[in-house]
Design a protein around this motif. Structure first.
Motif, PDB file in Angstrom:
ATOM      1  N   LYS A 107     -49.089 -31.415 -81.208  1.00  0.00           N
ATOM      2  CA  LYS A 107     -49.195 -30.184 -80.426  1.00  0.00           C
ATOM      3  C   LYS A 107     -49.571 -30.476 -78.981  1.00  0.00           C
ATOM      4  CE  LYS A 107     -50.551 -27.227 -84.268  1.00  0.00           C
ATOM      5  NZ  LYS A 107     -51.601 -26.354 -84.793  1.00  0.00           N
ATOM      6  N   ARG A 108     -50.533 -31.383 -78.777  1.00  0.00           N
ATOM      7  CA  ARG A 108     -50.966 -31.712 -77.416  1.00  0.00           C
ATOM      8  C   ARG A 108     -49.831 -32.328 -76.608  1.00  0.00           C
ATOM      9  NH1 ARG A 108     -56.429 -34.455 -79.126  1.00  0.00           N
ATOM     10  NH2 ARG A 108     -57.681 -32.603 -79.456  1.00  0.00           N
ATOM     11  N   ALA A 109     -49.111 -33.263 -77.227  1.00  0.00           N
ATOM     12  CA  ALA A 109     -48.005 -33.908 -76.521  1.00  0.00           C
ATOM     13  C   ALA A 109     -46.928 -32.895 -76.161  1.00  0.00           C
ATOM     14  CB  ALA A 109     -47.420 -35.025 -77.380  1.00  0.00           C
ATOM     15  N   ALA A 110     -46.605 -32.018 -77.097  1.00  0.00           N
ATOM     16  CA  ALA A 110     -45.569 -31.018 -76.854  1.00  0.00           C
ATOM     17  C   ALA A 110     -45.986 -30.035 -75.762  1.00  0.00           C
ATOM     18  CB  ALA A 110     -45.250 -30.276 -78.145  1.00  0.00           C
TER      19      ALA A 110
ATOM     20  N   LEU B  40     -45.828 -31.707 -72.358  1.00  0.00           N
ATOM     21  CA  LEU B  40     -44.437 -31.852 -71.913  1.00  0.00           C
ATOM     22  C   LEU B  40     -43.845 -30.510 -71.499  1.00  0.00           C
ATOM     23  CD1 LEU B  40     -43.214 -34.393 -74.574  1.00  0.00           C
ATOM     24  CD2 LEU B  40     -43.265 -34.780 -72.112  1.00  0.00           C
ATOM     25  N   MET B  41     -44.177 -29.445 -72.228  1.00  0.00           N
ATOM     26  CA  MET B  41     -43.656 -28.125 -71.872  1.00  0.00           C
ATOM     27  C   MET B  41     -44.219 -27.651 -70.535  1.00  0.00           C
ATOM     28  SD  MET B  41     -43.193 -25.861 -75.324  1.00  0.00           S
ATOM     29  CE  MET B  41     -44.860 -26.009 -75.907  1.00  0.00           C
ATOM     30  N   ASP B  42     -45.469 -28.003 -70.259  1.00  0.00           N
ATOM     31  CA  ASP B  42     -46.055 -27.634 -68.963  1.00  0.00           C
ATOM     32  C   ASP B  42     -45.384 -28.394 -67.822  1.00  0.00           C
ATOM     33  OD1 ASP B  42     -47.805 -25.888 -70.130  1.00  0.00           O
ATOM     34  OD2 ASP B  42     -49.483 -27.312 -70.178  1.00  0.00           O
ATOM     35  N   SER B  43     -45.116 -29.673 -68.040  1.00  0.00           N
ATOM     36  CA  SER B  43     -44.557 -30.507 -66.977  1.00  0.00           C
ATOM     37  C   SER B  43     -43.050 -30.344 -66.800  1.00  0.00           C
ATOM     38  CB  SER B  43     -44.848 -31.978 -67.273  1.00  0.00           C
ATOM     39  OG  SER B  43     -46.222 -32.206 -67.368  1.00  0.00           O
ATOM     40  N   TYR B  44     -42.333 -30.204 -67.912  1.00  0.00           N
ATOM     41  CA  TYR B  44     -40.871 -30.177 -67.870  1.00  0.00           C
ATOM     42  C   TYR B  44     -40.327 -28.939 -68.575  1.00  0.00           C
ATOM     43  CZ  TYR B  44     -41.754 -35.119 -66.976  1.00  0.00           C
ATOM     44  OH  TYR B  44     -42.221 -36.302 -66.466  1.00  0.00           O
ATOM     45  N   SER B  45     -40.824 -27.780 -68.240  1.00  0.00           N
ATOM     46  CA  SER B  45     -40.429 -26.564 -68.949  1.00  0.00           C
ATOM     47  C   SER B  45     -38.953 -26.219 -68.767  1.00  0.00           C
ATOM     48  CB  SER B  45     -41.288 -25.384 -68.495  1.00  0.00           C
ATOM     49  OG  SER B  45     -41.111 -25.170 -67.112  1.00  0.00           O
ATOM     50  N   ASP B  46     -38.351 -26.645 -67.669  1.00  0.00           N
ATOM     51  CA  ASP B  46     -36.952 -26.316 -67.423  1.00  0.00           C
ATOM     52  C   ASP B  46     -35.991 -27.168 -68.257  1.00  0.00           C
ATOM     53  OD1 ASP B  46     -37.860 -28.516 -65.949  1.00  0.00           O
ATOM     54  OD2 ASP B  46     -36.221 -28.309 -64.497  1.00  0.00           O
ATOM     55  N   ARG B  47     -36.449 -28.252 -68.852  1.00  0.00           N
ATOM     56  CA  ARG B  47     -35.573 -29.137 -69.627  1.00  0.00           C
ATOM     57  C   ARG B  47     -35.449 -28.744 -71.099  1.00  0.00           C
ATOM     58  NH1 ARG B  47     -36.418 -35.355 -67.717  1.00  0.00           N
ATOM     59  NH2 ARG B  47     -36.335 -34.961 -65.488  1.00  0.00           N
ATOM     60  N   PHE B  48     -36.336 -27.895 -71.584  1.00  0.00           N
ATOM     61  CA  PHE B  48     -36.364 -27.571 -73.008  1.00  0.00           C
ATOM     62  C   PHE B  48     -35.823 -26.180 -73.278  1.00  0.00           C
ATOM     63  CE2 PHE B  48     -39.930 -30.608 -72.494  1.00  0.00           C
ATOM     64  CZ  PHE B  48     -39.384 -31.638 -73.237  1.00  0.00           C
ATOM     65  N   SER B  49     -35.251 -26.016 -74.482  1.00  0.00           N
ATOM     66  CA  SER B  49     -34.710 -24.725 -74.901  1.00  0.00           C
ATOM     67  C   SER B  49     -35.049 -24.522 -76.378  1.00  0.00           C
ATOM     68  CB  SER B  49     -33.200 -24.682 -74.685  1.00  0.00           C
ATOM     69  OG  SER B  49     -32.558 -25.588 -75.549  1.00  0.00           O
ATOM     70  N   ASP B  50     -34.436 -23.536 -77.004  1.00  0.00           N
ATOM     71  CA  ASP B  50     -34.675 -23.311 -78.428  1.00  0.00           C
ATOM     72  C   ASP B  50     -33.660 -24.058 -79.293  1.00  0.00           C
ATOM     73  OD1 ASP B  50     -32.536 -21.770 -77.722  1.00  0.00           O
ATOM     74  OD2 ASP B  50     -33.159 -20.014 -78.871  1.00  0.00           O
ATOM     75  N   ASN B  51     -32.992 -25.059 -78.720  1.00  0.00           N
ATOM     76  CA  ASN B  51     -32.032 -25.884 -79.444  1.00  0.00           C
ATOM     77  C   ASN B  51     -32.675 -27.235 -79.755  1.00  0.00           C
ATOM     78  OD1 ASN B  51     -29.927 -27.493 -80.321  1.00  0.00           O
ATOM     79  ND2 ASN B  51     -28.465 -26.636 -78.879  1.00  0.00           N
ATOM     80  N   PHE B  52     -32.851 -27.527 -81.044  1.00  0.00           N
ATOM     81  CA  PHE B  52     -33.530 -28.747 -81.482  1.00  0.00           C
ATOM     82  C   PHE B  52     -32.806 -30.008 -81.029  1.00  0.00           C
ATOM     83  CE2 PHE B  52     -34.070 -32.012 -84.815  1.00  0.00           C
ATOM     84  CZ  PHE B  52     -35.423 -32.258 -84.645  1.00  0.00           C
ATOM     85  N   GLU B  53     -31.497 -30.049 -81.153  1.00  0.00           N
ATOM     86  CA  GLU B  53     -30.727 -31.250 -80.798  1.00  0.00           C
ATOM     87  C   GLU B  53     -30.849 -31.581 -79.309  1.00  0.00           C
ATOM     88  OE1 GLU B  53     -29.306 -33.315 -82.926  1.00  0.00           O
ATOM     89  OE2 GLU B  53     -29.920 -32.042 -84.594  1.00  0.00           O
ATOM     90  N   LYS B  54     -30.797 -30.567 -78.463  1.00  0.00           N
ATOM     91  CA  LYS B  54     -30.949 -30.792 -77.022  1.00  0.00           C
ATOM     92  C   LYS B  54     -32.361 -31.266 -76.688  1.00  0.00           C
ATOM     93  CE  LYS B  54     -27.445 -27.529 -75.471  1.00  0.00           C
ATOM     94  NZ  LYS B  54     -27.201 -26.290 -74.725  1.00  0.00           N
TER      95      LYS B  54
ATOM     96  N   TYR C 165     -41.671 -28.904 -82.742  1.00  0.00           N
ATOM     97  CA  TYR C 165     -42.733 -28.005 -82.299  1.00  0.00           C
ATOM     98  C   TYR C 165     -42.335 -27.273 -81.022  1.00  0.00           C
ATOM     99  CZ  TYR C 165     -47.296 -26.212 -81.027  1.00  0.00           C
ATOM    100  OH  TYR C 165     -48.329 -25.381 -80.689  1.00  0.00           O
ATOM    101  N   ILE C 166     -41.698 -27.988 -80.100  1.00  0.00           N
ATOM    102  CA  ILE C 166     -41.224 -27.357 -78.861  1.00  0.00           C
ATOM    103  C   ILE C 166     -40.192 -26.278 -79.184  1.00  0.00           C
ATOM    104  CG2 ILE C 166     -39.895 -27.758 -76.749  1.00  0.00           C
ATOM    105  CD1 ILE C 166     -41.306 -30.481 -76.570  1.00  0.00           C
ATOM    106  N   THR C 167     -39.272 -26.594 -80.074  1.00  0.00           N
ATOM    107  CA  THR C 167     -38.229 -25.650 -80.458  1.00  0.00           C
ATOM    108  C   THR C 167     -38.823 -24.403 -81.096  1.00  0.00           C
ATOM    109  OG1 THR C 167     -36.698 -27.475 -80.817  1.00  0.00           O
ATOM    110  CG2 THR C 167     -36.125 -25.374 -81.817  1.00  0.00           C
ATOM    111  N   SER C 168     -39.747 -24.592 -82.027  1.00  0.00           N
ATOM    112  CA  SER C 168     -40.320 -23.424 -82.698  1.00  0.00           C
ATOM    113  C   SER C 168     -41.174 -22.594 -81.749  1.00  0.00           C
ATOM    114  CB  SER C 168     -41.147 -23.863 -83.918  1.00  0.00           C
ATOM    115  OG  SER C 168     -42.261 -24.613 -83.511  1.00  0.00           O
ATOM    116  N   THR C 169     -41.860 -23.247 -80.827  1.00  0.00           N
ATOM    117  CA  THR C 169     -42.675 -22.514 -79.866  1.00  0.00           C
ATOM    118  C   THR C 169     -41.812 -21.679 -78.939  1.00  0.00           C
ATOM    119  OG1 THR C 169     -44.340 -24.264 -79.907  1.00  0.00           O
ATOM    120  CG2 THR C 169     -44.408 -22.741 -78.051  1.00  0.00           C
ATOM    121  N   LEU C 170     -40.740 -22.274 -78.416  1.00  0.00           N
ATOM    122  CA  LEU C 170     -39.877 -21.544 -77.495  1.00  0.00           C
ATOM    123  C   LEU C 170     -39.087 -20.438 -78.193  1.00  0.00           C
ATOM    124  CD1 LEU C 170     -38.570 -24.422 -75.218  1.00  0.00           C
ATOM    125  CD2 LEU C 170     -40.310 -22.719 -74.707  1.00  0.00           C
TER     126      LEU C 170
END
Length: 64
Positions: free
Chosen positions: A10-13, A16-30, A53-58
């Protein structure tokens, strides 16, 4: 009931979401592909768990 995620995942995710929020989406493969460049670990399991975790959060943020 689902599985409980460890705190280090959770901490790592969240970091990463705070630093690189524009790179992540709700698509697990991406998210998995983006993490290959951002995380320095050889563990496929850790990368997949962080990406999940990033995918489920977004996706939960989009639903609300």
């Amino acid at each position: 009931m689902g599985r409980v995620r460890p705190t280090h995942i959770k901490r790592a995710a969240e970091k990463l979401m705070d630093s690189y929020s524009d790179r992540f989406s709700d698509n697990f493969e991406k998210n998995k592909k983006n993490l290959e460049n951002l995380i320095n670990t050889d563990s496929k399991k850790v990368k997949n768990r962080v990406a999940g975790y990033i995918t489920s959060t977004l996706s939960s943020k989009e639903r609300s």
